[in-house]
Enzyme design. Structure first.
Site, PDB file in Angstrom:
ATOM      1  N   TYR A   1       1.092  30.981 -54.683  1.00  0.00           N
ATOM      2  CA  TYR A   1      -0.244  30.800 -54.114  1.00  0.00           C
ATOM      3  C   TYR A   1      -1.175  30.103 -55.127  1.00  0.00           C
ATOM      4  CZ  TYR A   1       0.513  34.133 -50.173  1.00  0.00           C
ATOM      5  OH  TYR A   1       0.939  34.765 -49.039  1.00  0.00           O
TER       6      TYR A   1
ATOM      7  N   CYS B   1      -3.267  37.883 -63.397  1.00  0.00           N
ATOM      8  CA  CYS B   1      -2.175  37.379 -62.558  1.00  0.00           C
ATOM      9  C   CYS B   1      -1.064  38.415 -62.617  1.00  0.00           C
ATOM     10  CB  CYS B   1      -1.677  36.044 -63.100  1.00  0.00           C
ATOM     11  SG  CYS B   1      -0.192  35.446 -62.266  1.00  0.00           S
ATOM     12  N   THR B   2      -0.437  38.639 -61.473  1.00  0.00           N
ATOM     13  CA  THR B   2       0.613  39.661 -61.378  1.00  0.00           C
ATOM     14  C   THR B   2       1.720  39.506 -62.426  1.00  0.00           C
ATOM     15  OG1 THR B   2       1.580  38.173 -59.747  1.00  0.00           O
ATOM     16  CG2 THR B   2       0.405  40.107 -58.909  1.00  0.00           C
TER      17      THR B   2
ATOM     18  N   CYS C   1      -2.124  40.582 -55.218  1.00  0.00           N
ATOM     19  CA  CYS C   1      -2.114  39.221 -55.775  1.00  0.00           C
ATOM     20  C   CYS C   1      -3.536  38.819 -56.181  1.00  0.00           C
ATOM     21  CB  CYS C   1      -1.589  38.278 -54.703  1.00  0.00           C
ATOM     22  SG  CYS C   1      -1.628  36.539 -55.138  1.00  0.00           S
ATOM     23  N   ASN C   2      -3.688  38.359 -57.407  1.00  0.00           N
ATOM     24  CA  ASN C   2      -5.017  37.956 -57.878  1.00  0.00           C
ATOM     25  C   ASN C   2      -5.544  36.757 -57.105  1.00  0.00           C
ATOM     26  OD1 ASN C   2      -5.624  39.354 -60.810  1.00  0.00           O
ATOM     27  ND2 ASN C   2      -3.461  39.239 -60.325  1.00  0.00           N
TER      28      ASN C   2
ATOM     29  N   GLU D   1       9.327  34.012 -63.881  1.00  0.00           N
ATOM     30  CA  GLU D   1      10.327  33.966 -62.800  1.00  0.00           C
ATOM     31  C   GLU D   1      11.713  33.613 -63.371  1.00  0.00           C
ATOM     32  OE1 GLU D   1       9.937  34.175 -59.260  1.00  0.00           O
ATOM     33  OE2 GLU D   1       7.881  34.868 -59.483  1.00  0.00           O
TER      34      GLU D   1
HETATM   35  N1  DGL Z   1       0.665  36.586 -57.432  1.00  0.00           N
HETATM   36  C1  DGL Z   1      -0.034  35.475 -58.019  1.00  0.00           C
HETATM   37  C2  DGL Z   1      -1.324  35.983 -58.683  1.00  0.00           C
HETATM   38  O1  DGL Z   1      -1.434  37.140 -59.071  1.00  0.00           O
HETATM   39  C3  DGL Z   1       0.817  34.732 -59.017  1.00  0.00           C
HETATM   40  C4  DGL Z   1       1.959  33.950 -58.391  1.00  0.00           C
HETATM   41  C5  DGL Z   1       1.489  32.858 -57.460  1.00  0.00           C
HETATM   42  O2  DGL Z   1       0.961  31.824 -57.931  1.00  0.00           O
HETATM   43  O3  DGL Z   1       1.661  33.037 -56.261  1.00  0.00           O
HETATM   44  O4  DGL Z   1      -2.253  35.237 -58.817  1.00  0.00           O
END
Ligand code: DGL
Length: 269
Positions: free
Chosen positions: A45, A187-188, A76-77, A155
């Site tokens: 995202y 961020c996660t 998710c942030n 990842e």
């Molecule tokens: N889950 C997203 C976040 O915490 C990081 C991975 C993504 O870019 O989707 O912002």
């Protein structure tokens, strides 16, 4: 507690990273059932536009509501930055994000008010952390930095690889020069890079990870609204992905901290 509310908590993320928040919720609220949705078909995202991320978040919110959840945690942030307000406006259940809890933890960790924030390009561009921190501490000096290469490194499992060290130094040297006292891992995936982040910033900087703070906030909200499961209730944990479960099964265990036995597949959009 009237026998408690047995409905599950919905937790979602763009992929697997939000399992770190799922894990914190399981630890903090062991009686609560969980439905975790990872949008593995559409991850990442971070580089996508606010409208697209908002649309994805709304689809997932409706899906979880249809599964009968009693509250939703946007783990998710990036989805919190772009989609939380819409979800709160549209859904008839409590919706929590990770940014407000993360901001609270950062302000508590940096009495000097010098706070660094790292996140995806979308999260940093949104300014959501800066707003949340300033609401609590108007005088805070905030230095933000997008770190788009961190997610693929995690990842790939390259969390202490030389490549991760070089990338971390490149992104974080300006924050170190600014003398931040705390760094929000917005961020996660970033908590998995704590070792190289610490090396780049020095051990004096406190690393703030919003997972535990988010689980605490969820507990408060459930209590306030009388939504807690009965003590000793049998908690069920369901995992749902929007694409190939193999990566979920392989990497998910690392994020969750224990093996995942079954992943259901559900395509949205
Ligand atoms: N889950 C997203 C976040 O915490 C990081 C991975 C993504 O870019 O989707 O912002």
């Amino acid at each position: 507690m009237n026998g408690g509310d047995p409905r599950a908590i919905g937790v979602f993320d763009s992929g697997l990273g939000g399992l770190t928040v799922g894990r914190a919720i399981m630890d903090r609220l062991p009686d609560e059932s969980l439905i975790y949705f990872g949008d593995t078909a559409r991850v990442p995202y971070g580089p996508k536009s606010p409208d697209t991320v908002r649309r994805y978040s709304r689809e997932i919110g409706q899906f979880l509501l249809g599964e009968g959840v009693k509250a939703i945690v946007v783990a998710c942030n990036t989805a919190t930055a772009h989609g939380l307000a819409a979800l709160r406006a549209e859904l008839p259940i409590p919706v929590l994000g990770v940014i407000e809890p993360g901001a609270r933890a950062a302000v508590a960790a940096a009495p000097s008010g010098r706070i660094g924030v790292v996140g995806t390009a979308g999260t940093i561009r949104s300014g959501a952390y800066e707003r949340a921190i300033r609401e609590l501490s108007p005088e805070a000096k905030i230095v933000s930095q997008a770190c788009p290469l961190f997610v693929p490194l995690v990842e790939e499992g390259w969390t202490t690889h030389e490549a991760a060290r070089i990338v971390a130094r490149e992104y974080l040297t300006p924050l170190q020069e600014e003398g931040v006292d705390a760094l929000v891992l917005g961020c996660t995936h970033y908590p998995h890079l704590k070792t190289v982040i610490r090396e780049a910033l020095g051990s004096g900087v406190r690393l703030v990870d919003s997972a535990v703070e988010t689980a605490d906030e969820l507990a408060r909200v459930l209590d306030q609204r009388g939504l807690r499961a009965a003590s000793g209730a049998e908690a069920r944990h369901r995992f749902i992905a929007s694409d190939d479960p193999r990566q979920f099964l392989r990497l998910g265990a690392r994020f969750l901290g224990h093996p995942i036995e079954n992943v259901e597949i559900r395509t949205l959009g």
